[in-house]
Design a protein around this motif. Structure first.
Motif, PDB file in Angstrom:
ATOM      1  N   ASN A   4       0.813  -1.210   0.000  1.00  8.71           N
ATOM      2  CA  ASN A   4       0.000   0.000   0.000  1.00  8.71           C
ATOM      3  C   ASN A   4       0.842   1.252   0.000  1.00  8.71           C
ATOM      4  OD1 ASN A   4      -2.190  -1.611   0.050  1.00  8.71           O
ATOM      5  ND2 ASN A   4      -2.916  -1.025   2.074  1.00  8.71           N
ATOM      6  N   ALA A   5       2.110   1.148   0.433  1.00 10.54           N
ATOM      7  CA  ALA A   5       2.965   2.324   0.476  1.00 10.54           C
ATOM      8  C   ALA A   5       3.253   2.880  -0.899  1.00 10.54           C
ATOM      9  CB  ALA A   5       4.289   1.976   1.157  1.00 10.54           C
ATOM     10  N   LEU A   6       3.019   2.096  -1.937  1.00 11.67           N
ATOM     11  CA  LEU A   6       3.310   2.569  -3.291  1.00 11.67           C
ATOM     12  C   LEU A   6       2.571   3.832  -3.625  1.00 11.67           C
ATOM     13  CD1 LEU A   6       3.369  -0.777  -5.281  1.00 11.67           C
ATOM     14  CD2 LEU A   6       5.295   0.759  -4.851  1.00 11.67           C
ATOM     15  N   ALA A 129     -17.463 -11.905 -19.476  1.00  7.67           N
ATOM     16  CA  ALA A 129     -18.861 -11.794 -19.049  1.00  7.67           C
ATOM     17  C   ALA A 129     -19.007 -11.184 -17.661  1.00  7.67           C
ATOM     18  CB  ALA A 129     -19.515 -13.173 -19.076  1.00  7.67           C
ATOM     19  N   GLY A 130     -17.942 -11.147 -16.889  1.00 11.68           N
ATOM     20  CA  GLY A 130     -18.016 -10.547 -15.557  1.00 11.68           C
ATOM     21  C   GLY A 130     -16.682 -10.637 -14.861  1.00 11.68           C
ATOM     22  N   ALA A 131     -16.508  -9.829 -13.841  1.00 10.44           N
ATOM     23  CA  ALA A 131     -15.254  -9.852 -13.097  1.00 10.44           C
ATOM     24  C   ALA A 131     -15.091 -11.189 -12.390  1.00 10.44           C
ATOM     25  CB  ALA A 131     -15.236  -8.714 -12.083  1.00 10.44           C
ATOM     26  N   ASP A 132     -13.853 -11.701 -12.357  1.00  4.40           N
ATOM     27  CA  ASP A 132     -13.622 -12.939 -11.634  1.00  4.40           C
ATOM     28  C   ASP A 132     -13.012 -12.649 -10.262  1.00  4.40           C
ATOM     29  OD1 ASP A 132     -10.660 -13.963 -13.528  1.00  4.40           O
ATOM     30  OD2 ASP A 132     -11.154 -12.119 -12.488  1.00  4.40           O
ATOM     31  N   SER A 133     -13.142 -11.404  -9.839  1.00  2.53           N
ATOM     32  CA  SER A 133     -12.805 -11.035  -8.472  1.00  2.53           C
ATOM     33  C   SER A 133     -14.112 -10.710  -7.760  1.00  2.53           C
ATOM     34  CB  SER A 133     -11.894  -9.798  -8.464  1.00  2.53           C
ATOM     35  OG  SER A 133     -12.606  -8.676  -8.956  1.00  2.53           O
ATOM     36  N   SER A 134     -13.995 -10.310  -6.490  1.00  3.18           N
ATOM     37  CA  SER A 134     -15.200  -9.905  -5.790  1.00  3.18           C
ATOM     38  C   SER A 134     -15.695  -8.573  -6.327  1.00  3.18           C
ATOM     39  CB  SER A 134     -14.911  -9.790  -4.285  1.00  3.18           C
ATOM     40  OG  SER A 134     -13.893  -8.830  -4.053  1.00  3.18           O
ATOM     41  N   PHE A 135     -16.936  -8.254  -6.034  1.00  2.68           N
ATOM     42  CA  PHE A 135     -17.528  -6.987  -6.453  1.00  2.68           C
ATOM     43  C   PHE A 135     -16.685  -5.847  -5.878  1.00  2.68           C
ATOM     44  CE2 PHE A 135     -20.391  -3.406  -6.110  1.00  2.68           C
ATOM     45  CZ  PHE A 135     -21.153  -3.477  -7.263  1.00  2.68           C
ATOM     46  N   VAL A 136     -16.305  -4.889  -6.726  1.00  2.70           N
ATOM     47  CA  VAL A 136     -15.462  -3.784  -6.279  1.00  2.70           C
ATOM     48  C   VAL A 136     -16.323  -2.714  -5.621  1.00  2.70           C
ATOM     49  CG1 VAL A 136     -13.899  -1.944  -6.977  1.00  2.70           C
ATOM     50  CG2 VAL A 136     -13.671  -4.223  -7.985  1.00  2.70           C
ATOM     51  N   GLU A 137     -16.172  -2.595  -4.309  1.00  4.34           N
ATOM     52  CA  GLU A 137     -16.937  -1.611  -3.549  1.00  4.34           C
ATOM     53  C   GLU A 137     -16.220  -0.272  -3.456  1.00  4.34           C
ATOM     54  OE1 GLU A 137     -17.627  -3.404   0.219  1.00  4.34           O
ATOM     55  OE2 GLU A 137     -19.149  -4.802  -0.544  1.00  4.34           O
ATOM     56  N   GLU A 195     -16.620   2.911  -7.754  1.00  2.00           N
ATOM     57  CA  GLU A 195     -16.842   1.482  -7.560  1.00  2.00           C
ATOM     58  C   GLU A 195     -17.206   0.777  -8.860  1.00  2.00           C
ATOM     59  OE1 GLU A 195     -19.861   1.400  -4.555  1.00  2.00           O
ATOM     60  OE2 GLU A 195     -21.236   2.610  -5.711  1.00  2.00           O
ATOM     61  N   GLN A 196     -17.731  -0.435  -8.718  1.00  2.00           N
ATOM     62  CA  GLN A 196     -17.976  -1.378  -9.802  1.00  2.00           C
ATOM     63  C   GLN A 196     -18.525  -0.743 -11.077  1.00  2.00           C
ATOM     64  OE1 GLN A 196     -17.303  -4.658  -9.391  1.00  2.00           O
ATOM     65  NE2 GLN A 196     -18.190  -5.569 -11.214  1.00  2.00           N
ATOM     66  N   ALA A 197     -17.803  -0.965 -12.186  1.00  2.00           N
ATOM     67  CA  ALA A 197     -18.250  -0.615 -13.541  1.00  2.00           C
ATOM     68  C   ALA A 197     -18.482   0.883 -13.756  1.00  2.00           C
ATOM     69  CB  ALA A 197     -19.509  -1.407 -13.918  1.00  2.00           C
ATOM     70  N   ASN A 222     -10.632  -2.451  -3.433  1.00  3.18           N
ATOM     71  CA  ASN A 222     -10.937  -3.385  -2.330  1.00  3.18           C
ATOM     72  C   ASN A 222      -9.697  -3.677  -1.482  1.00  3.18           C
ATOM     73  OD1 ASN A 222     -13.487  -3.421  -3.404  1.00  3.18           O
ATOM     74  ND2 ASN A 222     -13.555  -5.617  -3.818  1.00  3.18           N
ATOM     75  N   ASP A 223      -8.882  -2.633  -1.252  1.00  3.78           N
ATOM     76  CA  ASP A 223      -7.694  -2.735  -0.397  1.00  3.78           C
ATOM     77  C   ASP A 223      -6.651  -3.717  -0.917  1.00  3.78           C
ATOM     78  OD1 ASP A 223      -8.692  -0.872   1.513  1.00  3.78           O
ATOM     79  OD2 ASP A 223      -9.919  -2.456   2.391  1.00  3.78           O
ATOM     80  N   THR A 224      -6.592  -3.880  -2.240  1.00  5.77           N
ATOM     81  CA  THR A 224      -5.538  -4.692  -2.838  1.00  5.77           C
ATOM     82  C   THR A 224      -5.086  -4.027  -4.126  1.00  5.77           C
ATOM     83  OG1 THR A 224      -4.902  -6.949  -3.465  1.00  5.77           O
ATOM     84  CG2 THR A 224      -7.047  -6.175  -4.234  1.00  5.77           C
TER      85      THR A 224
END
Length: 251
Positions: A4-6, A129-137, A195-197, A222-224
């Protein structure tokens, strides 16, 4: 390891591009980074520089590469995709063809990146067709992971898109990190986030044309962190990068 320091590391910017901290700025509608309350926030304020409005640009033709005039990719990590990204490079207004091989000396190239947290809702591009990660909040930043070779000092984003995605309190702080550019999206008060899209367009200008796609871009969501490719210029001896002040690339 990307940390995160980046997005928060110390930055060096041309003095002419820096804004001084105004201790008298106590306006009630100021965003978090407009009034410094900690040493870290004061440092971020001093390092930021004025941004241009994407809607005010008058661009010419786009460079047409092997994938056409636009490159559609995704920003991902070992977990999955966290954003779709559409990128292109355009020549100045009036140029009906943008070919670095025939472009006149002194041509300024505008690198444009349209970032969709999660996915762009197009089943034929990016993540499919969709993100393969969790929904980006919450997406809080977009940056380069390599030096901005040939950077002229002009960069910005779509303020209209930022307001549509978040609200009028949004503030996007542009700084230089390790010779590259970083756009930190500060959503301010109100609870709404980028957020998402929700597309947000970022851009920067260089005296150098793209050499080809490179793994040079990253989103914090999402903190990553997730990285991916986009058009990127090759380092050229003697060509300056405004992010490294008066030094030349590679010095």
């Amino acid at each position: 390891m990307i940390r995160n320091a980046l997005l928060l590391s110390p930055v060096i910017m041309l003095a002419a591009c820096s804004d001084e901290v105004d201790p008298d700025n106590t306006a009630g509608d100021a965003t978090d980074l407009e009034v410094a309350t900690t040493d870290g926030e004061a440092e971020a304020m001093a390092a930021k520089f004025p941004s241009l409005e994407f809607a005010d640009l008058d661009l010419g033709a786009k460079i047409v590469g092997p994938q056409g005039p636009e490159v559609k990719q995704r920003l991902a990590n070992e977990v999955g995709a966290f954003a779709d990204i559409t990128s292109y490079v355009a020549c100045p207004s009036g140029m009906e063809e943008c070919d670095p091989n025939t472009a006149p000396e002194g041509t300024i190239y505008t690198y444009v990146h349209i970032v969709f947290p999660g996915e762009d809702s197009d089943p034929s591009t990016g993540s499919g067709a969709g993100a393969d990660s969790s929904f980006v909040e919450s997406a809080t930043g977009f940056r380069m992971t390599s030096p901005a070779h040939g950077f002229t000092g002009d960069a910005g984003y779509s303020k209209l898109e930022a307001i549509a995605a978040v609200n009028e309190a949004v503030d996007v702080i542009i700084t230089c990190v390790d010779g590259g550019l970083s756009w930190t999206v500060n959503a301010g008060d109100g609870g709404n986030q980028w957020e998402q899209a929700e597309p947000l367009t970022f851009f920067w200008q260089s005296t150098l044309p793209p050499e080809g796609p490179a793994e040079a871009y990253m989103i914090e969501a999402n903190d990553t962190f997730a990285t991916g490719p986009g058009p990127y210029p090759k380092m050229k001896s003697g060509v300056t990068n405004a992010c490294t002040a008066s030094s030349t690339d590679g010095s």
